[in-house]
Design a protein around this motif. Structure first.
Motif, PDB file in Angstrom:
ATOM      1  N   HIS A   8       0.892  -1.151   0.049  1.00  0.00           N
ATOM      2  CA  HIS A   8       0.056  -0.045  -0.031  1.00  0.00           C
ATOM      3  C   HIS A   8       0.720   1.225   0.138  1.00  0.00           C
ATOM      4  O   HIS A   8       0.389   2.295   0.903  1.00  0.00           O
ATOM      5  CB  HIS A   8      -0.912   0.027   1.111  1.00  0.00           C
ATOM      6  CG  HIS A   8      -1.745  -1.282   1.130  1.00  0.00           C
ATOM      7  ND1 HIS A   8      -2.746  -1.798   0.191  1.00  0.00           N
ATOM      8  CD2 HIS A   8      -1.765  -2.495   1.886  1.00  0.00           C
ATOM      9  CE1 HIS A   8      -3.230  -2.771   0.775  1.00  0.00           C
ATOM     10  NE2 HIS A   8      -2.443  -3.260   1.763  1.00  0.00           N
ATOM     11  N   ASP A  64       2.250   4.431  -1.084  1.00  0.00           N
ATOM     12  CA  ASP A  64       1.791   5.735  -1.771  1.00  0.00           C
ATOM     13  C   ASP A  64       3.155   6.885  -1.903  1.00  0.00           C
ATOM     14  O   ASP A  64       3.837   6.917  -1.470  1.00  0.00           O
ATOM     15  CB  ASP A  64       0.708   6.523  -0.782  1.00  0.00           C
ATOM     16  CG  ASP A  64      -0.153   7.898  -1.345  1.00  0.00           C
ATOM     17  OD1 ASP A  64      -1.219   7.451  -1.594  1.00  0.00           O
ATOM     18  OD2 ASP A  64       0.756   8.485  -1.689  1.00  0.00           O
ATOM     19  N   ASP A  78      -4.303  -1.693 -11.860  1.00  0.00           N
ATOM     20  CA  ASP A  78      -5.078  -1.071 -10.923  1.00  0.00           C
ATOM     21  C   ASP A  78      -4.468  -0.271  -9.903  1.00  0.00           C
ATOM     22  O   ASP A  78      -4.796   0.976  -9.717  1.00  0.00           O
ATOM     23  CB  ASP A  78      -6.174  -2.005 -10.122  1.00  0.00           C
ATOM     24  CG  ASP A  78      -7.134  -1.050  -9.344  1.00  0.00           C
ATOM     25  OD1 ASP A  78      -7.874  -0.328  -9.842  1.00  0.00           O
ATOM     26  OD2 ASP A  78      -6.979  -1.301  -8.144  1.00  0.00           O
ATOM     27  N   HIS A 128      -3.326   2.962 -11.564  1.00  0.00           N
ATOM     28  CA  HIS A 128      -4.421   3.896 -11.771  1.00  0.00           C
ATOM     29  C   HIS A 128      -4.821   4.530 -10.683  1.00  0.00           C
ATOM     30  O   HIS A 128      -5.063   5.674 -10.431  1.00  0.00           O
ATOM     31  CB  HIS A 128      -5.384   3.206 -12.406  1.00  0.00           C
ATOM     32  CG  HIS A 128      -5.324   2.998 -13.760  1.00  0.00           C
ATOM     33  ND1 HIS A 128      -5.653   3.951 -14.899  1.00  0.00           N
ATOM     34  CD2 HIS A 128      -5.016   1.751 -14.794  1.00  0.00           C
ATOM     35  CE1 HIS A 128      -5.297   3.657 -16.099  1.00  0.00           C
ATOM     36  NE2 HIS A 128      -4.958   2.229 -16.034  1.00  0.00           N
ATOM     37  N   GLN A 129      -5.132   3.719  -9.296  1.00  0.00           N
ATOM     38  CA  GLN A 129      -5.363   4.357  -8.019  1.00  0.00           C
ATOM     39  C   GLN A 129      -4.379   5.496  -7.657  1.00  0.00           C
ATOM     40  O   GLN A 129      -4.792   6.408  -7.038  1.00  0.00           O
ATOM     41  CB  GLN A 129      -5.317   3.459  -7.017  1.00  0.00           C
ATOM     42  CG  GLN A 129      -6.518   2.254  -7.444  1.00  0.00           C
ATOM     43  CD  GLN A 129      -7.686   2.896  -7.388  1.00  0.00           C
ATOM     44  OE1 GLN A 129      -8.219   3.651  -6.600  1.00  0.00           O
ATOM     45  NE2 GLN A 129      -8.846   2.288  -8.265  1.00  0.00           N
ATOM     46  N   GLN A 130      -3.305   5.225  -7.825  1.00  0.00           N
ATOM     47  CA  GLN A 130      -2.374   6.377  -7.539  1.00  0.00           C
ATOM     48  C   GLN A 130      -2.565   7.504  -8.280  1.00  0.00           C
ATOM     49  O   GLN A 130      -2.509   8.662  -7.801  1.00  0.00           O
ATOM     50  CB  GLN A 130      -0.700   6.229  -7.688  1.00  0.00           C
ATOM     51  CG  GLN A 130      -0.179   5.013  -6.612  1.00  0.00           C
ATOM     52  CD  GLN A 130      -0.015   5.685  -5.469  1.00  0.00           C
ATOM     53  OE1 GLN A 130       0.765   6.758  -5.234  1.00  0.00           O
ATOM     54  NE2 GLN A 130      -0.866   5.081  -4.326  1.00  0.00           N
ATOM     55  N   LEU A 146      -5.461   8.347  -9.648  1.00  0.00           N
ATOM     56  CA  LEU A 146      -6.801   8.929  -9.230  1.00  0.00           C
ATOM     57  C   LEU A 146      -6.587   9.611  -7.855  1.00  0.00           C
ATOM     58  O   LEU A 146      -7.221  10.797  -7.469  1.00  0.00           O
ATOM     59  CB  LEU A 146      -7.764   7.799  -8.916  1.00  0.00           C
ATOM     60  CG  LEU A 146      -8.464   7.252 -10.122  1.00  0.00           C
ATOM     61  CD1 LEU A 146      -9.013   5.906 -10.171  1.00  0.00           C
ATOM     62  CD2 LEU A 146      -9.298   8.263 -10.791  1.00  0.00           C
ATOM     63  N   LYS A 147      -5.758   9.117  -7.098  1.00  0.00           N
ATOM     64  CA  LYS A 147      -5.491   9.607  -5.606  1.00  0.00           C
ATOM     65  C   LYS A 147      -4.855  11.301  -5.798  1.00  0.00           C
ATOM     66  O   LYS A 147      -4.983  11.951  -4.809  1.00  0.00           O
ATOM     67  CB  LYS A 147      -4.940   8.614  -4.623  1.00  0.00           C
ATOM     68  CG  LYS A 147      -5.475   7.814  -3.958  1.00  0.00           C
ATOM     69  CD  LYS A 147      -4.696   6.977  -3.238  1.00  0.00           C
ATOM     70  CE  LYS A 147      -4.251   7.633  -1.910  1.00  0.00           C
ATOM     71  NZ  LYS A 147      -3.597   6.470  -1.189  1.00  0.00           N
TER      72      LYS A 147
END
Ligand SMILES: [Zn+2]
Length: 436
Positions: free
Chosen positions: A59, A61, A108, A111-113, A115-116
């Motif tokens: 996880h 970031d 995914d 992509h999540q990074q 989006l965040k």
């Protein structure tokens, strides 16, 4: 370098005089051509970082401190990194039976990074996207699959990955698959290998990649598969993270003949492919590689014991844990100097040509890098070292990103041509319809 950089901004293109103790005569630079200014003026593109495993398993970031890693937003900013290709790598033993699932989860995670952190990072899938992200001062995030096993022998899955934004694929990782052979096990008789480097299905895969505009990446493949891919591909091919075998003799590196073949790959009017140089100590220094190999049996025993202990303690083994373990062993071998990496870049530039070389760090996928390169923040040191060897600002900007961008554009243009020709795959032929 900092004071020089500040001065560069104030003085813009006015001549700048620096005097140091060791150089009695003043050295005259034009501020716009100081290494720092040249690096700042470049669109810097790195074609290989394994950070998605950290994102997914730990996880991680990109706003967090590096914590042992090589890449986050802060280091990318300091290193003026404009675009990064995040590697979608599926460990073949641990993920047996669900390669596609793991591939999709890694995609995914990237992509999540984005989006965040829409203010810091932008998903990109074309040269134009990279330029737009650069104008908006965001990190362009692209993706490349590392290892053809991810498509599970399905052209449909290949197309799905392309739809999700994947823009290159190494035909293999260190493991051979059903249709292409790897340099990692080419000599292992217990492993199934193709007859001539690519099976008929493998040729279909390469053709479909050409048609989609997915770059054919020959890093990791066996020599035989390399040559078969070069003659099969309608578009030029590239190596996303490989170094030169003439300087460091490992099967994973490329011979001079291969460097030239990449430079000449593609159709009759092609400007050719690019070799993006890997930063791994083991690939850029013979001494480091020999010491690492000698340490092998002891390391394997030590790592196996540690992993058994973790399992006995009921711990879930994460990427960060195994990575730290690897780095612990790698740290017992002295790091090669930065000049070792520059030697490889210089060699590829001389053998393949100045238009055919770039950077493929392998950040977060390697246990050791040369002295001074601790994260993406250190990328300007490469520019400084290249200029010290006589590379012009123009040459540096080519190496830092322009060469790759030109290649990426050509792959996209070839895809458009093929799509216009026919939606159908022509009959499999051994060679492309032209000779070079
Ligand atoms: Zn790799």
């Amino acid at each position: 370098m900092k004071p020089l950089w500040l001065f560069a901004i104030l003085a813009l293109s006015f001549p700048l005089v620096t005097q140091t103790k060791s150089s009695p005569k003043p050295v005259i630079h034009h501020a716009a051509s100081t290494p720092t200014a040249v690096h700042r003026s470049a669109l810097v593109i790195d074609t290989h970082a394994d950070t998605p495993q950290r994102m997914l398993d730990d996880h991680y970031d990109l706003t967090e401190p590096l914590n042992g890693g090589y890449l986050n937003f802060e280091s990318a900013k300091q290193g003026n990194l404009g675009a990064e290709f995040f590697s979608i790598w599926v460990e073949p033993k641990l993920n047996e039976g669900h390669y596609a699932r793991r591939t999709l989860e890694l995609i995914d995670a990237v992509h999540q990074q984005a989006l965040k952190h829409p203010d810091k990072m932008m998903m990109a899938s074309s040269p134009e996207d990279i330029l737009r992200a650069h104008r908006e001062h965001k990190l362009a995030a692209l993706m490349g699959i590392e290892g053809g096993h991810s498509i599970e022998d399905s052209i449909g899955l290949l197309r799905d990955y392309h739809r999700l934004g994947v823009r290159y694929m190494t035909l293999t990782w260190s493991n051979s698959n059903n249709w292409a052979d790897s340099s990692g096990d080419a000599d292992d008789p217990s492993v199934h290998h193709t007859q001539d480097g690519l099976s008929d299905f493998g040729k279909d895969v390469v053709y479909e990649m050409n048609r989609l505009g997915m770059m054919v990446d020959i890093s990791h493949v066996s020599d035989k598969t390399f040559y078969r891919a070069v003659i099969t591909s309608r578009a030029p091919v590239f190596a996303s993270h490989s170094a030169a075998r003439a300087l460091t003799n490992v099967p994973r590196n490329m011979t001079d003949d291969m460097l030239r073949a990449v430079a000449r790959s593609g159709g009759p009017n092609s400007k050719g492919g690019v070799v993006m140089v890997n930063f791994y100590s083991g690939f850029i220094s013979d001494a480091w590689w020999q010491a690492w190999k000698a340490q092998g049996p002891e390391r394997k025993a030590g790592e196996d014991a540690q992993i058994a202990q973790w399992k006995a303690d009921g711990k879930t083994i994460t990427y960060e844990m195994t990575d730290a373990l690897d780095k612990q062993w790698a740290s017992k071998v002295p790091r090669p100097p930065l000049s070792a990496l520059i030697d490889h870049i210089d060699h590829v530039a001389k053998v393949a040509g100045i238009d055919h070389v770039g950077l493929g760090s392998d950040f977060d996928g390697i246990p050791s890098s040369p002295e001074g390169i601790d994260s993406a923040a250190d990328l300007p040191k490469i520019t400084a070292a290249l200029m010290k060897r006589g590379y012009s600002p123009e040459d540096c900007r080519k190496i830092l990103g322009q060469n790759f961008l030109r290649f990426f554009r050509e792959v996209q243009a070839t895809a458009k041509e093929l799509q216009a020709q026919s939606a159908q795959r022509p009959a499999i032929t051994d060679q492309q319809p032209f000779k070079k």
